[in-house]
Every structure is written in structure tokens, then in C-alpha cells.
Design a protein around this motif. Structure first.
Motif, PDB file in Angstrom:
ATOM      1  N   ASN A   1     -87.580   7.349  62.549  1.00  0.00           N
ATOM      2  CA  ASN A   1     -86.659   7.942  63.520  1.00  0.00           C
ATOM      3  C   ASN A   1     -85.441   7.068  63.771  1.00  0.00           C
ATOM      4  N   ASP A   2     -85.087   6.265  62.818  1.00  0.00           N
ATOM      5  CA  ASP A   2     -83.968   5.344  62.995  1.00  0.00           C
ATOM      6  C   ASP A   2     -82.649   6.099  62.843  1.00  0.00           C
ATOM      7  N   HIS A   3     -81.929   6.210  63.921  1.00  0.00           N
ATOM      8  CA  HIS A   3     -80.620   6.873  63.905  1.00  0.00           C
ATOM      9  C   HIS A   3     -79.545   5.867  64.294  1.00  0.00           C
ATOM     10  N   SER A   4     -79.718   4.642  63.842  1.00  0.00           N
ATOM     11  CA  SER A   4     -78.770   3.581  64.159  1.00  0.00           C
ATOM     12  C   SER A   4     -77.458   3.838  63.446  1.00  0.00           C
ATOM     13  N   PRO A   5     -76.365   3.439  64.079  1.00  0.00           N
ATOM     14  CA  PRO A   5     -75.073   3.592  63.409  1.00  0.00           C
ATOM     15  C   PRO A   5     -75.011   2.745  62.155  1.00  0.00           C
ATOM     16  N   SER A   6     -74.337   3.273  61.151  1.00  0.00           N
ATOM     17  CA  SER A   6     -74.165   2.520  59.910  1.00  0.00           C
ATOM     18  C   SER A   6     -72.873   2.969  59.251  1.00  0.00           C
ATOM     19  N   GLY A   7     -72.410   2.165  58.328  1.00  0.00           N
ATOM     20  CA  GLY A   7     -71.193   2.501  57.602  1.00  0.00           C
ATOM     21  C   GLY A   7     -70.146   1.424  57.761  1.00  0.00           C
ATOM     22  N   THR A   8     -68.924   1.800  57.415  1.00  0.00           N
ATOM     23  CA  THR A   8     -67.812   0.863  57.441  1.00  0.00           C
ATOM     24  C   THR A   8     -66.862   1.210  58.569  1.00  0.00           C
TER      25      THR A   8
ATOM     26  N   PRO B   1     -64.789 -14.410  68.154  1.00  0.00           N
ATOM     27  CA  PRO B   1     -65.935 -14.882  68.931  1.00  0.00           C
ATOM     28  C   PRO B   1     -67.009 -13.811  69.169  1.00  0.00           C
ATOM     29  N   CYS B   2     -66.631 -12.548  69.074  1.00  0.00           N
ATOM     30  CA  CYS B   2     -67.573 -11.445  69.318  1.00  0.00           C
ATOM     31  C   CYS B   2     -68.360 -11.041  68.075  1.00  0.00           C
ATOM     32  N   LEU B   3     -67.896 -11.446  66.915  1.00  0.00           N
ATOM     33  CA  LEU B   3     -68.489 -10.956  65.667  1.00  0.00           C
ATOM     34  C   LEU B   3     -69.960 -11.321  65.470  1.00  0.00           C
ATOM     35  N   PRO B   4     -70.399 -12.527  65.757  1.00  0.00           N
ATOM     36  CA  PRO B   4     -71.826 -12.822  65.554  1.00  0.00           C
ATOM     37  C   PRO B   4     -72.746 -11.924  66.394  1.00  0.00           C
ATOM     38  N   ALA B   5     -72.399 -11.695  67.637  1.00  0.00           N
ATOM     39  CA  ALA B   5     -73.222 -10.832  68.492  1.00  0.00           C
ATOM     40  C   ALA B   5     -73.178  -9.389  68.007  1.00  0.00           C
TER      41      ALA B   5
ATOM     42  N   ARG C   1     -72.699  -8.390  64.905  1.00  0.00           N
ATOM     43  CA  ARG C   1     -73.485  -8.335  63.667  1.00  0.00           C
ATOM     44  C   ARG C   1     -74.979  -8.302  63.969  1.00  0.00           C
ATOM     45  N   GLU C   2     -75.384  -9.076  64.962  1.00  0.00           N
ATOM     46  CA  GLU C   2     -76.795  -9.094  65.343  1.00  0.00           C
ATOM     47  C   GLU C   2     -77.225  -7.756  65.939  1.00  0.00           C
ATOM     48  N   HIS C   3     -76.349  -7.158  66.725  1.00  0.00           N
ATOM     49  CA  HIS C   3     -76.682  -5.899  67.399  1.00  0.00           C
ATOM     50  C   HIS C   3     -76.563  -4.694  66.468  1.00  0.00           C
ATOM     51  N   GLU C   4     -75.600  -4.721  65.559  1.00  0.00           N
ATOM     52  CA  GLU C   4     -75.346  -3.590  64.645  1.00  0.00           C
ATOM     53  C   GLU C   4     -75.297  -4.073  63.197  1.00  0.00           C
ATOM     54  N   PRO C   5     -76.436  -4.469  62.628  1.00  0.00           N
ATOM     55  CA  PRO C   5     -76.422  -5.056  61.281  1.00  0.00           C
ATOM     56  C   PRO C   5     -76.041  -4.084  60.167  1.00  0.00           C
ATOM     57  N   ALA C   6     -76.131  -2.795  60.413  1.00  0.00           N
ATOM     58  CA  ALA C   6     -75.833  -1.817  59.364  1.00  0.00           C
ATOM     59  C   ALA C   6     -74.362  -1.413  59.333  1.00  0.00           C
ATOM     60  N   ILE C   7     -73.546  -1.989  60.194  1.00  0.00           N
ATOM     61  CA  ILE C   7     -72.116  -1.678  60.210  1.00  0.00           C
ATOM     62  C   ILE C   7     -71.368  -2.794  59.507  1.00  0.00           C
TER      63      ILE C   7
END
Length: 70
Positions: free
Chosen positions: A19-26, A42-46, A48-54
Motif C-alpha cells: 500500500n505504499d503510495h509515497s511520492p516519487s519521481g523527479t 541545509p534542508c536537503l539531507p532531511a 532526502r531522508e524523508h522522501e528518498p524516492a524523489i
């Protein structure tokens, strides 16, 4: 720490159930060099951790451009 473990457990359970409907893409964005370096970077690491599929494509430029052409 405990909240993070709970979130990861929830994500795993959702993915395991199919049931994974996580956002993904470019996501393409442009920002001035100052904004990219001092506000976005400064926001990029967080993010990336929160939305790894983007996948983020950030163009740091003080010029005017069209993202669709890239």
C-alpha cells in the motif's frame, strides 16, 4: 529516537502490505545561487531522508531559464 523508529516501522509495514503510495519521481527547480546555497542546501539531507524516492534537480543560477528545456 523512538518516534523515528516508529515511523520507520510504519513505512515498512505499508510497503510490505503493498500500500505504499509515497511520492516519487523527479522534481526540477531553479533558485538563485544565494538561495540554493544558503536556504536549500541545509534542508536537503532531511528532505532526502524523508522522501528518498524523489530525485531533486536543482539549478543554481542567477540567470533566467526554462526548466522544461533541461
Amino acid at each position: 529516537e523512538a518516534r523515528q523508529v516508529a515511523r520507520e516501522a510504519d513505512r515498512f509495514a505499508i510497503k510490505a502490505a503493498g500500500n505504499d503510495h509515497s511520492p516519487s519521481g523527479t522534481v526540477r527547480m531553479t533558485a538563485s545561487e544565494v538561495v540554493a546555497a544558503h536556504l536549500l542546501a541545509p534542508c536537503l539531507p532531511a528532505f532526502r531522508e524523508h522522501e528518498p524516492a524523489i530525485d531533486l534537480e536543482i539549478v543554481a543560477s542567477n540567470g533566467v531559464g526554462r526548466l522544461q528545456v533541461r
